[in-house]
Each structure stands twice: as structure tokens, then as C-alpha cells.
Design an enzyme around this catalytic site. Structure first.
Site, PDB file in Angstrom:
ATOM      1  N   CYS A 116     -11.388   1.974  28.750  1.00 61.52           N
ATOM      2  CA  CYS A 116     -11.115   0.699  27.827  1.00 61.52           C
ATOM      3  C   CYS A 116     -11.293   1.104  26.443  1.00 61.52           C
ATOM      4  CB  CYS A 116     -12.355  -0.058  28.086  1.00 61.52           C
ATOM      5  SG  CYS A 116     -12.281  -1.090  29.738  1.00 61.52           S
ATOM      6  N   HIS A 256     -13.380  -4.388  21.789  1.00 55.66           N
ATOM      7  CA  HIS A 256     -13.069  -4.660  23.269  1.00 55.66           C
ATOM      8  C   HIS A 256     -13.581  -5.794  23.941  1.00 55.66           C
ATOM      9  CE1 HIS A 256     -12.094  -3.515  27.196  1.00 55.66           C
ATOM     10  NE2 HIS A 256     -13.245  -3.247  27.548  1.00 55.66           N
ATOM     11  N   ASN A 286     -10.698  -8.874  30.866  1.00 54.62           N
ATOM     12  CA  ASN A 286     -10.707  -7.634  30.379  1.00 54.62           C
ATOM     13  C   ASN A 286      -9.455  -6.633  30.779  1.00 54.62           C
ATOM     14  OD1 ASN A 286     -11.127  -4.745  29.933  1.00 54.62           O
ATOM     15  ND2 ASN A 286     -13.214  -4.746  30.710  1.00 54.62           N
TER      16      ASN A 286
END
Length: 334
Positions: A116, A256, A286
Site C-alpha cells: 500500500c 493512504h 482500499n
């Protein structure tokens, strides 16, 4: 000789058409819209469900839009770097597929895997190539088909993830703009808490690994949450202090999009109002390496030349960091 900086000159993005909402998730596993919104903050996520399409399809869509928006010809591109944890194949790279699909003849290309945190690492990597003086125009893409590794029988992880891709053009400039500073970290002790158990060289695919559902994301959520909150908050504060940025000077924080509670914690730590935090987790979930560029894609028209941006992310590895960017152009609606 004037100092060469690396500046973002354009943004492109792509999300699939199919929307998987919380009501549909609730029919798959024992959960509810209230539970998901309270603990994660995701209302819906986009799913690439057409057979035979992978990460490179979304990356190509985002990069093609980027080239159109910036008026870039294929022959101008020197380098393509893709951050992804879900490549179409173990090899060749997604970036190499893009070179073919976009008709790039003068570029070299490679993939980067930092989970990520991938796009955050891309920013500093591309900037380093630009600062060398040998490269003028670089496409960076964060793209992941997270649903390919999501277990839709696991109520703790399946509501989190979605699919998407975002791309940025990074070019040379002599203005005091662009990717100005980065603080990046890695701690391999995070391995046990967030990984995919099988499919690599340690545990190759077999009937056993398939039968035991070992090709999906494994996450110990509470541990990951704790580390993500502390590390993203601390590193963002560090990069701000290092560059003498006050909360008033900071125009946007781009975190993020992992969990709404993490975003709230970062805002509190930085003492900035939530209105200064780019948030689209409720729309896309996500999307791993795609979350940061998709935020830029969604909020581009709100950005002004000279805005101070702090990007921050946390991912498997553990990987985390923050990047300070002084935005290089006035955004516009497309």
C-alpha cells in the site's frame, strides 16, 4: 547550472464500473452497513469483474487518460514505473505491458512492490531519475486489482478492498516546485501481521494451498491498525517539521485510504481540520497502491499552484513514509 526538480504535471485515473456496496457484502458474510462504516468507513468499492482483465487493463486506462490530458506523445516518455502487489503475471511486469499497449518506443519500464506504500515510494524514485538530468518525462502508476486476492468468506477483510488505478506525469522543472522531500521507512518485522501465505517461492501453489485458501490477504487487523496510526502520524509530523510547515502552511494531507479511523488519527496528530484531508475511501475502499493517485484524480480541480501537500502511507512489509510536494499547476475540472 540551475537545480533540477521533479514536478507532477498531470493526473489520470480509472475505476471499474461495477459497484459492490455494503448491502451486497452483507449477503456474502455476517456483517452490516453500520458495522463496516463504523469500523472501516467504506460505503462502496469498485470491482473489475470482467473475465480476463487484470491490473494492466486499469493501469493502461489511467495512463492513457494521463497522456491525453497532458498532451504527451508516446515518443516523449522516457520511463514507466508501476507500483502494484497484483501484477497480471509473476513476470513480465505490468509496466512492460503498458509500453506495448501505449505504443511507447523510447521508454524502459519496471514494477515496484511496496504494497500500500507503493505509490509513495514511486514519487521519490521518479524524482531521483528526474534529478539525475537524464530523464525528462516519467509516467508513474499505482494500480491494484485487490479483489483478485480478497477472500469473500472473511468478514474482517472483504469489506476493505477495491480495484483501481491512478497515474501521474513527472517532469523536470527549474522552478522551486514539485517533489521536494521524502522520509521513507521499512521494517521487515511486519511480515507476520500482513501477507499472503502462498503463491511465492517459499510456498508455491499446490492443491493444499488452494484448498486451505492461502492465496488471499491475511491480516491481523488490530496490530496493523496500531502501527499504521502511529507511523503515518509520526512520519507526517516529521516531514512537516523538517520543511518548516505549520498546520496553516499545509494545504492538503493525502493519506493512504486504509481506514477512516486512521485518517481521523492522522488529522488529529497533524492538528489540521478534516477538510484538509483528501478522503475518498467511502467511494473506492482500499485500492492499495492506487489510493494516493486516485485522491489526486478526485481532488485535482481543488489544487492550486504552490499548494503544500504531504502524502503519507503505510503498508505490508511494514513499509511507510511521507513525501512533501509543492504542487506545480492549477487544477481544473475535466
Amino acid at each position: 547550472m540551475e537545480k533540477i526538480n521533479a514536478v507532477i504535471t498531470g493526473v489520470g485515473g480509472y475505476v471499474p464500473d461495477y459497484i459492490l456496496n455494503n448491502e451486497e457484502i452483507s449477503r456474502m458474510v455476517d456483517t452490516s452497513d453500520e458495522w463496516i462504516m463504523t469500523r472501516i468507513g467504506v460505503k462502496e468499492r469498485r470491482i473489475l469483474n470482467e473475465e480476463g482483465l487484470g491490473t494492466s487493463y486499469m493501469a493502461r486506462k489511467a495512463a492513457k487518460q494521463l497522456m491525453q490530458r497532458t498532451g504527451s506523445s508516446p515518443d516523449e516518455i522516457d520511463l514507466v514505473i508501476v507500483a502494484t502487489s497484483t501484477p497480471d503475471y509473476p513476470f513480465p511486469s505490468v509496466a512492460s505491458i503498458l509500453c506495448d499497449k501505449l505504443g511507447l518506443k523510447n521508454a524502459f519500464a519496471f514494477d515496484m512492490q511496496a504494497a500500500c506504500c507503493g505509490f509513495l515510494y514511486l514519487l521519490e524514485t521518479a524524482a531521483s531519475f528526474i534529478r539525475s538530468g537524464r530523464y525528462k518525462k516519467i509516467i508513474i502508476v499505482g494500480a491494484d486489482k485487490m479483489t483478485a486476492i480478497t477472500d469473500y468468506t472473511d468478514r474482517t477483510t472483504c469489506p476493505i478492498f477495491g480495484d483501481g488505478a491512478g497515474a501521474c506525469m513527472v517532469e523536470a522543472t527549474t522552478e522551486d516546485m514539485g517533489i521536494l522531500d521524502a522520509a521513507l521507512r521499512t521494517d521487515g518485522k511486519g511480515l507476520p501481521f500482513l501477507h499472503m501465505k502462498a503463491g511465492g517461492s517459499v510456498c508455491p501453489p499446490s492443491y493444499f494451498t488452494i484448498d486451505n485458501r492461502m492465496h488471499y490477504i491475511y491480516q491481523e487487523g488490530r496490530t496493523v491498525f496500531k502501527y499504521a496510526v502511529s507511523n503515518m502520524s509520526d512520519i507526517s509530523a516529521e516531514i512537516a517539521e523538517r520543511n518548516h510547515l505549520t498546520k496553516e502552511d499545509t494545504d492538503w494531507i493525502i493519506p493512504h485510504q486504509a481506514n477512516m479511523r486512521i485518517l481521523d488519527a492522522v488529522a488529529n496528530r497533524m492538528e489540521v481540520p478534516i477538510e484538509k484531508i483528501m478522503i475518498n475511501i467511502h467511494r473506492y475502499g482500499n485500492t492499495s497502491a492506487a489510493t494516493l493517485p486516485l485522491c489526486l484524480w478526485d481532488f485535482e480541480d481543488k489544487l492550486k499552484k504552490g499548494d503544500n501537500l504531504i502524502f503519507t502511507a503505510f503498508g505490508a512489509g511494514f513499509t511507510w513514509g511521507a513525501v512533501y510536494v509543492k504542487w506545480g499547476y492549477d487544477g481544473k475540472k475535466w
